[in-house]
Design a protein around this motif. Structure first.
Motif, PDB file in Angstrom:
ATOM      1  N   ALA A  84       0.825  -1.211   0.000  1.00 22.02           N
ATOM      2  CA  ALA A  84       0.000   0.000   0.000  1.00 22.02           C
ATOM      3  C   ALA A  84       0.859   1.261   0.000  1.00 22.02           C
ATOM      4  CB  ALA A  84      -0.930  -0.006   1.214  1.00 22.02           C
ATOM      5  N   ARG A  85       1.958   1.232   0.747  1.00 22.54           N
ATOM      6  CA  ARG A  85       2.815   2.416   0.831  1.00 22.54           C
ATOM      7  C   ARG A  85       3.568   2.668  -0.464  1.00 22.54           C
ATOM      8  NH1 ARG A  85       4.938   0.152   6.493  1.00 22.54           N
ATOM      9  NH2 ARG A  85       3.361   1.029   7.882  1.00 22.54           N
ATOM     10  N   THR A  86       4.020   1.597  -1.102  1.00 28.30           N
ATOM     11  CA  THR A  86       4.860   1.748  -2.295  1.00 28.30           C
ATOM     12  C   THR A  86       4.063   1.723  -3.587  1.00 28.30           C
ATOM     13  OG1 THR A  86       5.245  -0.642  -2.476  1.00 28.30           O
ATOM     14  CG2 THR A  86       6.781   0.636  -1.095  1.00 28.30           C
ATOM     15  N   GLY A  87       2.857   1.167  -3.555  1.00 29.18           N
ATOM     16  CA  GLY A  87       2.076   1.016  -4.776  1.00 29.18           C
ATOM     17  C   GLY A  87       2.620  -0.056  -5.696  1.00 29.18           C
ATOM     18  N   ALA A  88       3.473  -0.926  -5.172  1.00 29.58           N
ATOM     19  CA  ALA A  88       4.079  -1.986  -5.975  1.00 29.58           C
ATOM     20  C   ALA A  88       3.778  -3.340  -5.352  1.00 29.58           C
ATOM     21  CB  ALA A  88       5.596  -1.789  -6.061  1.00 29.58           C
ATOM     22  N   PRO A  89       3.683  -4.394  -6.171  1.00 32.92           N
ATOM     23  CA  PRO A  89       3.439  -5.729  -5.619  1.00 32.92           C
ATOM     24  C   PRO A  89       4.561  -6.171  -4.686  1.00 32.92           C
ATOM     25  CG  PRO A  89       3.068  -5.702  -7.991  1.00 32.92           C
ATOM     26  CD  PRO A  89       3.729  -4.399  -7.643  1.00 32.92           C
ATOM     27  N   VAL A  90       4.208  -6.936  -3.686  1.00 30.85           N
ATOM     28  CA  VAL A  90       5.173  -7.493  -2.744  1.00 30.85           C
ATOM     29  C   VAL A  90       5.090  -9.013  -2.812  1.00 30.85           C
ATOM     30  CG1 VAL A  90       5.809  -7.734  -0.321  1.00 30.85           C
ATOM     31  CG2 VAL A  90       5.088  -5.508  -1.204  1.00 30.85           C
ATOM     32  N   ILE A  91       6.210  -9.645  -3.080  1.00 33.77           N
ATOM     33  CA  ILE A  91       6.284 -11.105  -3.132  1.00 33.77           C
ATOM     34  C   ILE A  91       7.145 -11.566  -1.963  1.00 33.77           C
ATOM     35  CG2 ILE A  91       6.880 -13.131  -4.499  1.00 33.77           C
ATOM     36  CD1 ILE A  91       4.688 -11.374  -5.732  1.00 33.77           C
ATOM     37  N   ALA A  92       6.501 -12.075  -0.924  1.00 30.32           N
ATOM     38  CA  ALA A  92       7.217 -12.619   0.223  1.00 30.32           C
ATOM     39  C   ALA A  92       7.199 -14.138   0.076  1.00 30.32           C
ATOM     40  CB  ALA A  92       6.549 -12.187   1.526  1.00 30.32           C
ATOM     41  N   ALA A  93       8.247 -14.678  -0.531  1.00 29.65           N
ATOM     42  CA  ALA A  93       8.245 -16.073  -0.968  1.00 29.65           C
ATOM     43  C   ALA A  93       8.529 -17.071   0.143  1.00 29.65           C
ATOM     44  CB  ALA A  93       9.263 -16.265  -2.093  1.00 29.65           C
ATOM     45  N   ASP A  94       9.140 -16.619   1.247  1.00 28.51           N
ATOM     46  CA  ASP A  94       9.431 -17.564   2.343  1.00 28.51           C
ATOM     47  C   ASP A  94       9.502 -16.796   3.654  1.00 28.51           C
ATOM     48  OD1 ASP A  94      10.108 -19.593   4.003  1.00 28.51           O
ATOM     49  OD2 ASP A  94      11.935 -20.175   2.956  1.00 28.51           O
ATOM     50  N   LEU A  95       8.437 -16.854   4.421  1.00 29.35           N
ATOM     51  CA  LEU A  95       8.382 -16.137   5.689  1.00 29.35           C
ATOM     52  C   LEU A  95       9.131 -16.858   6.802  1.00 29.35           C
ATOM     53  CD1 LEU A  95       4.632 -15.056   5.614  1.00 29.35           C
ATOM     54  CD2 LEU A  95       6.618 -13.574   5.299  1.00 29.35           C
ATOM     55  N   ALA A  96       9.622 -18.052   6.522  1.00 30.38           N
ATOM     56  CA  ALA A  96      10.335 -18.813   7.548  1.00 30.38           C
ATOM     57  C   ALA A  96      11.852 -18.623   7.475  1.00 30.38           C
ATOM     58  CB  ALA A  96      10.007 -20.296   7.442  1.00 30.38           C
ATOM     59  N   GLY A  97      12.320 -17.884   6.498  1.00 27.92           N
ATOM     60  CA  GLY A  97      13.765 -17.686   6.380  1.00 27.92           C
ATOM     61  C   GLY A  97      14.107 -16.627   5.368  1.00 27.92           C
ATOM     62  N   GLY A  98      15.344 -16.126   5.439  1.00 22.65           N
ATOM     63  CA  GLY A  98      15.821 -15.177   4.448  1.00 22.65           C
ATOM     64  C   GLY A  98      15.305 -13.762   4.649  1.00 22.65           C
ATOM     65  N   VAL A  99      15.269 -13.015   3.566  1.00 26.56           N
ATOM     66  CA  VAL A  99      15.001 -11.588   3.628  1.00 26.56           C
ATOM     67  C   VAL A  99      13.606 -11.277   4.145  1.00 26.56           C
ATOM     68  CG1 VAL A  99      14.209 -11.482   1.226  1.00 26.56           C
ATOM     69  CG2 VAL A  99      15.118  -9.429   2.322  1.00 26.56           C
ATOM     70  N   ASP A 100      12.620 -12.116   3.846  1.00 25.70           N
ATOM     71  CA  ASP A 100      11.253 -11.831   4.270  1.00 25.70           C
ATOM     72  C   ASP A 100      11.113 -11.864   5.786  1.00 25.70           C
ATOM     73  OD1 ASP A 100      10.406 -11.594   1.618  1.00 25.70           O
ATOM     74  OD2 ASP A 100      10.153 -13.768   1.448  1.00 25.70           O
ATOM     75  N   THR A 101      11.843 -12.759   6.428  1.00 21.59           N
ATOM     76  CA  THR A 101      11.829 -12.819   7.891  1.00 21.59           C
ATOM     77  C   THR A 101      12.413 -11.555   8.486  1.00 21.59           C
ATOM     78  OG1 THR A 101      12.051 -15.214   7.801  1.00 21.59           O
ATOM     79  CG2 THR A 101      12.576 -14.157   9.887  1.00 21.59           C
ATOM     80  N   ARG A 102      13.462 -11.023   7.859  1.00 21.53           N
ATOM     81  CA  ARG A 102      14.095  -9.809   8.377  1.00 21.53           C
ATOM     82  C   ARG A 102      13.262  -8.565   8.107  1.00 21.53           C
ATOM     83  NH1 ARG A 102      18.477 -12.530   6.024  1.00 21.53           N
ATOM     84  NH2 ARG A 102      18.523 -11.118   4.225  1.00 21.53           N
ATOM     85  N   ARG A 103      12.515  -8.545   7.021  1.00 23.70           N
ATOM     86  CA  ARG A 103      11.705  -7.366   6.690  1.00 23.70           C
ATOM     87  C   ARG A 103      10.562  -7.175   7.672  1.00 23.70           C
ATOM     88  NH1 ARG A 103      10.143  -8.081   0.437  1.00 23.70           N
ATOM     89  NH2 ARG A 103       9.530  -5.902   0.492  1.00 23.70           N
ATOM     90  N   TRP A 104       9.881  -8.257   8.033  1.00 27.02           N
ATOM     91  CA  TRP A 104       8.707  -8.172   8.918  1.00 27.02           C
ATOM     92  C   TRP A 104       8.815  -9.280   9.961  1.00 27.02           C
ATOM     93  CZ3 TRP A 104       7.490  -9.205   3.531  1.00 27.02           C
ATOM     94  CH2 TRP A 104       7.430  -8.038   2.759  1.00 27.02           C
ATOM     95  N   PRO A 105       9.734  -9.164  10.894  1.00 24.17           N
ATOM     96  CA  PRO A 105      10.025 -10.290  11.788  1.00 24.17           C
ATOM     97  C   PRO A 105       8.826 -10.740  12.626  1.00 24.17           C
ATOM     98  CG  PRO A 105      11.096  -8.284  12.546  1.00 24.17           C
ATOM     99  CD  PRO A 105      10.601  -8.006  11.168  1.00 24.17           C
ATOM    100  N   VAL A 106       8.074  -9.802  13.174  1.00 21.75           N
ATOM    101  CA  VAL A 106       6.963 -10.198  14.045  1.00 21.75           C
ATOM    102  C   VAL A 106       5.824 -10.773  13.221  1.00 21.75           C
ATOM    103  CG1 VAL A 106       5.362  -9.447  15.826  1.00 21.75           C
ATOM    104  CG2 VAL A 106       7.643  -8.440  15.719  1.00 21.75           C
ATOM    105  N   PHE A 107       5.504 -10.107  12.109  1.00 24.64           N
ATOM    106  CA  PHE A 107       4.450 -10.648  11.244  1.00 24.64           C
ATOM    107  C   PHE A 107       4.842 -12.025  10.726  1.00 24.64           C
ATOM    108  CE2 PHE A 107       2.970 -11.474   6.915  1.00 24.64           C
ATOM    109  CZ  PHE A 107       1.613 -11.593   7.167  1.00 24.64           C
ATOM    110  N   ALA A 108       6.091 -12.187  10.320  1.00 28.53           N
ATOM    111  CA  ALA A 108       6.542 -13.479   9.797  1.00 28.53           C
ATOM    112  C   ALA A 108       6.375 -14.568  10.852  1.00 28.53           C
ATOM    113  CB  ALA A 108       7.994 -13.394   9.353  1.00 28.53           C
TER     114      ALA A 108
END
Length: 243
Positions: A84-108
């Protein structure tokens, strides 16, 4: 029935048309969430509106998707807020590891505890701005194929049209606070904005600080921000100034 890999997307368009046929306007977002689950390799879907940094959960394919919307609204973080903030699609491919865990640690952590391993958040709207997001949840990690992404984009486009065609709450001369609202679908979240106003008065702070206080109180107690808002509006919870 046409195959799923129909290059013209006619199969997906037919499925969308079938999914919303005969639906009342207010029922269409939920119907489209269910269509997205049938068309794509995802387990659940939800749609939320953008409203001054606070996502307003609108509809979902099931209770788990609805809860994950509330989690993001409470935390103030997650794929749908970023989209919503960026107006661009977000692909969080693995919430259990890697960059997605670091981007949103509590949500992940909260999402994986529910068995959700990947999230795809698609902004809804046009060049004038972001109206909301369509969020797709998958129980296994991975990305969508190019064809699946085209289908997801088609779903987002149809959802945008559906939301822009729904009533905004101004039809009777009344405009709810905080921008765009689809009154009959988002009524419950009016309480969040009532609570923000009450906390502003109790603490003498601006709206963003009042929302931060609601979120912090909710997170510390394992509640959603909507739960806390209910208590504030019902005068079961009052915030006191520090010191």
């Amino acid at each position: 029935m046409r195959p799923r890999d129909d290059p013209e997307g006619a199969w997906a368009a037919d499925a969308i048309a079938d999914g919303v046929r005969g639906a009342e306007p207010g029922e269409i977002p939920r119907r489209l969430c269910h269509v997205a689950v049938r068309l794509l390799p995802v387990a659940r879907a939800s749609v939320s509106l953008c409203n001054e940094g606070m996502p307003v959960p609108l509809s979902a394919s099931d209770d788990r998707a609805a809860y994950l919307m509330e989690v993001q609204a409470t935390l103030g973080e997650g794929p749908c807020l970023h989209a919503a903030r960026t107006g661009a699609p977000v692909i969080a491919a693995d919430l259990a590891g890697g960059v997605d865990t670091r981007r949103w640690p509590v949500f992940a952590q909260q999402a994986t505890a529910l068995g959700v391993r990947a999230v795809y958040a698609l902004p809804l709207g046009d060049d004038a701005g972001c109206l909301g997001t369509l969020d797709l949840y998958r129980d296994v990690p991975g990305v969508l194929s190019p064809g699946e992404l085209r289908t997801a984009d088609l779903m987002a486009g149809v959802m945008t049209i559906a939301l822009m065609s729904l009533p905004t709450g101004e039809e009777n001369g009344h405009r709810p606070p905080g921008g765009l609202w689809l009154s009959e679908l988002a009524t419950e979240h009016d309480e969040v904005y009532q609570a923000i106003g009450m906390v502003m008065a109790q603490l003498g702070v601006a709206a963003d600080e009042a929302l931060a206080r609601l979120r912090g109180h909710a997170f510390a107690r394992g509640l959603t921000v909507l739960d806390v808002a209910h208590d504030v509006v019902a005068h079961r919870q009052r915030f006191e100034r520090d010191g």
